[in-house]
Design an enzyme around this catalytic site. Structure first.
Site, PDB file in Angstrom:
ATOM      1  N   ASP A 170       0.807  -1.219   0.000  1.00  0.00           N
ATOM      2  CA  ASP A 170       0.000   0.000   0.000  1.00  0.00           C
ATOM      3  C   ASP A 170       0.840   1.268   0.000  1.00  0.00           C
ATOM      4  O   ASP A 170       0.290   2.381   0.086  1.00  0.00           O
ATOM      5  CB  ASP A 170      -0.979  -0.021   1.180  1.00  0.00           C
TER       6      ASP A 170
ATOM      7  N   ASP B 261      -6.606  -4.883  -4.879  1.00  0.00           N
ATOM      8  CA  ASP B 261      -6.340  -3.487  -4.491  1.00  0.00           C
ATOM      9  C   ASP B 261      -4.983  -3.012  -5.007  1.00  0.00           C
ATOM     10  O   ASP B 261      -4.759  -1.817  -5.204  1.00  0.00           O
ATOM     11  CB  ASP B 261      -6.344  -3.324  -2.972  1.00  0.00           C
TER      12      ASP B 261
HETATM   13  N1  GLY Z   1      -7.096  -1.811   0.383  1.00  0.00           N
HETATM   14  C1  GLY Z   1      -7.827  -2.340   1.485  1.00  0.00           C
HETATM   15  C2  GLY Z   1      -9.278  -2.095   1.400  1.00  0.00           C
HETATM   16  O1  GLY Z   1      -9.786  -1.639   0.369  1.00  0.00           O
HETATM   17  O2  GLY Z   1      -9.947  -2.366   2.374  1.00  0.00           O
END
Ligand code: GLY
Length: 393
Positions: free
Chosen positions: A109, A170
């Site tokens: 992330d 994601d």
């Molecule tokens: N990237 C983690 C979520 O969307 O919860």
């Protein structure tokens, strides 16, 4: 601050929604100062980020802190108000410190974090310290690129065999940091990682029926694709709504980066499935397995992400009729978010948009505001108000 498009049909309530959102952002800046709010609200109010693993209350840790300065950057672009810029620049300094001190970087992330906290001030203000921080973060993200699978690993300990070969949908939104690093440095290794990772996700995380897995595992030693599953969805074969929305937006952005027509098609397919599984008010349940008549919670954040993704897809679309369709669908979802999911008054909540879900299986942030829901809602409002806006991604 006014909406300026003359070509796009007006969205009911857009100007009022913008005024209300900006008022809430301004109040939250006063309340949080240089500290960071939690991932989600509790009872529609953001507590400060709780102490965690040696980090004090309000510290810059976890994957969502950048959505707060990202929201401030959009507020600054909408208004030109130095209060928003200065608050966001304060956070940019803290993000530079975080990456310099190698604090809490063990996650893919870094793309979400450093695109909004550091690439944005570079794009808007040519801020050199932010450019250096974002390049450092891109290098930290590259440490998660696994040969021979050709994927960027998602979370946790890279030496743990159960986690080592895993990525999640994601991650598509983390690739723009690598694309930006390639544009800045000309180093092919960044672009190569984007091409290989997104090709793997298109081939394996997007299912034949155009729904998506949340997560997918590869054998880290041989590179063999193993199996899909879920972490935050209802069950392994269901379609987690936010994951599908990340697919619409993420495949579109990575098509823009690579020129790969299969990624454009992947974004279209993700969009078709998402739109076909929306309830009548056009804002998804938290998992697309639920339909009209269910009392399952909605995920308004998935709706906001999908609006941004559909509008990006429309910009890249080669078929004008499809581009019109994506824009019309985006307008429908955004109109419902404004009318039915924004707080009635700015005082009613700290969040810009209500009724999101973070992680229902773990009973975390269910039917609450979320930092990313707020960011993508404001990005959606910005895109509607100024269709020529340049995204940070
Ligand atoms: N990237 C983690 C979520 O969307 O919860």
């Amino acid at each position: 601050m006014t909406s300026t498009s003359t070509e796009t049909p007006a969205i009911a309530g857009l100007d009022r929604a913008l005024v209300q959102a900006l008022s809430t952002v301004r109040r939250n800046i006063g309340a949080f100062g240089s500290a960071y709010p939690d991932d989600t609200t509790t009872g529609d109010r953001y507590p400060l980020r709780p102490a965690h693993k040696g980090f004090p209350v309000g510290a810059n840790q976890g994957w969502t802190t950048s959505f707060w300065p990202g929201t401030q950057w959009i507020a600054f672009e909408l208004t030109g108000d130095a209060e928003f810029r200065d608050a966001a620049l304060g956070h940019a300094r803290d993000f530079a410190r975080r990456v310099h001190d190698e604090e809490d970087l063990e996650t893919h992330d870094l793309g979400f974090l450093y695109t909004l906290a550091s690439v944005a001030p570079w794009r808007l203000l040519s801020d050199q310290a932010s450019r250096a921080a974002a390049l450092r973060a891109a290098d930290a993200l590259m440490r998660r690129f696994l040969e021979p699978a050709g994927i960027v690993q998602a979370w946790g300990d890279l030496s743990d065999p159960a986690q080592r070969g895993r990525t999640i949908i994601d991650s598509l939104m983390n690739m723009p940091l690598l694309t930006w690093a390639f544009e800045q440095t000309g180093e092919e290794r960044y672009a190569d990682a984007v091409r290989r990772h997104t090709t793997q996700l298109r081939a394996h995380i997007l299912r034949e029926d155009d729904s998506t897995f949340h997560t997918f595992y590869w054998d880290a030693e041989t590179g063999e694709p193993l199996r899909g599953g879920t972490e935050q969805g209802a069950f392994d074969q269901s379609c987690w709504a936010r994951g599908q929305a990340w697919g619409i937006y993420g495949f579109a952005l990575n098509h823009k980066a690579t020129g790969d027509p299969e990624l454009l098609e992947a974004s279209r397919r993700s969009a078709e499935y998402f739109l076909a599984h929306l309830p009548s008010d056009r804002v998804p349940f938290w998992d697309l397995v639920y339909t009209d008549g269910s009392d399952a919670p909605r995920d308004s954040s998935a709706g906001a992400i999908a609006v941004c993704g559909l509008l990006e897809l429309a910009e890249l679309e080669t078929d004008p009729a499809l581009a019109d369709r994506w824009r019309a669908e985006a307008r429908g979802i955004l109109t419902s978010l404004i009318a039915n999911y924004a707080p009635e008054t700015p005082e009613a909540s700290d969040a810009l948009i209500l009724h999101s879900v973070y992680d229902l299986p773990k009973d975390n942030g269910v039917d609450e505001g979320t930092l990313w829901g707020d960011y993508f809602y404001l990005e959606a409002l910005m895109r509607a108000a100024r269709p020529d806006w340049t995204p940070y991604w």
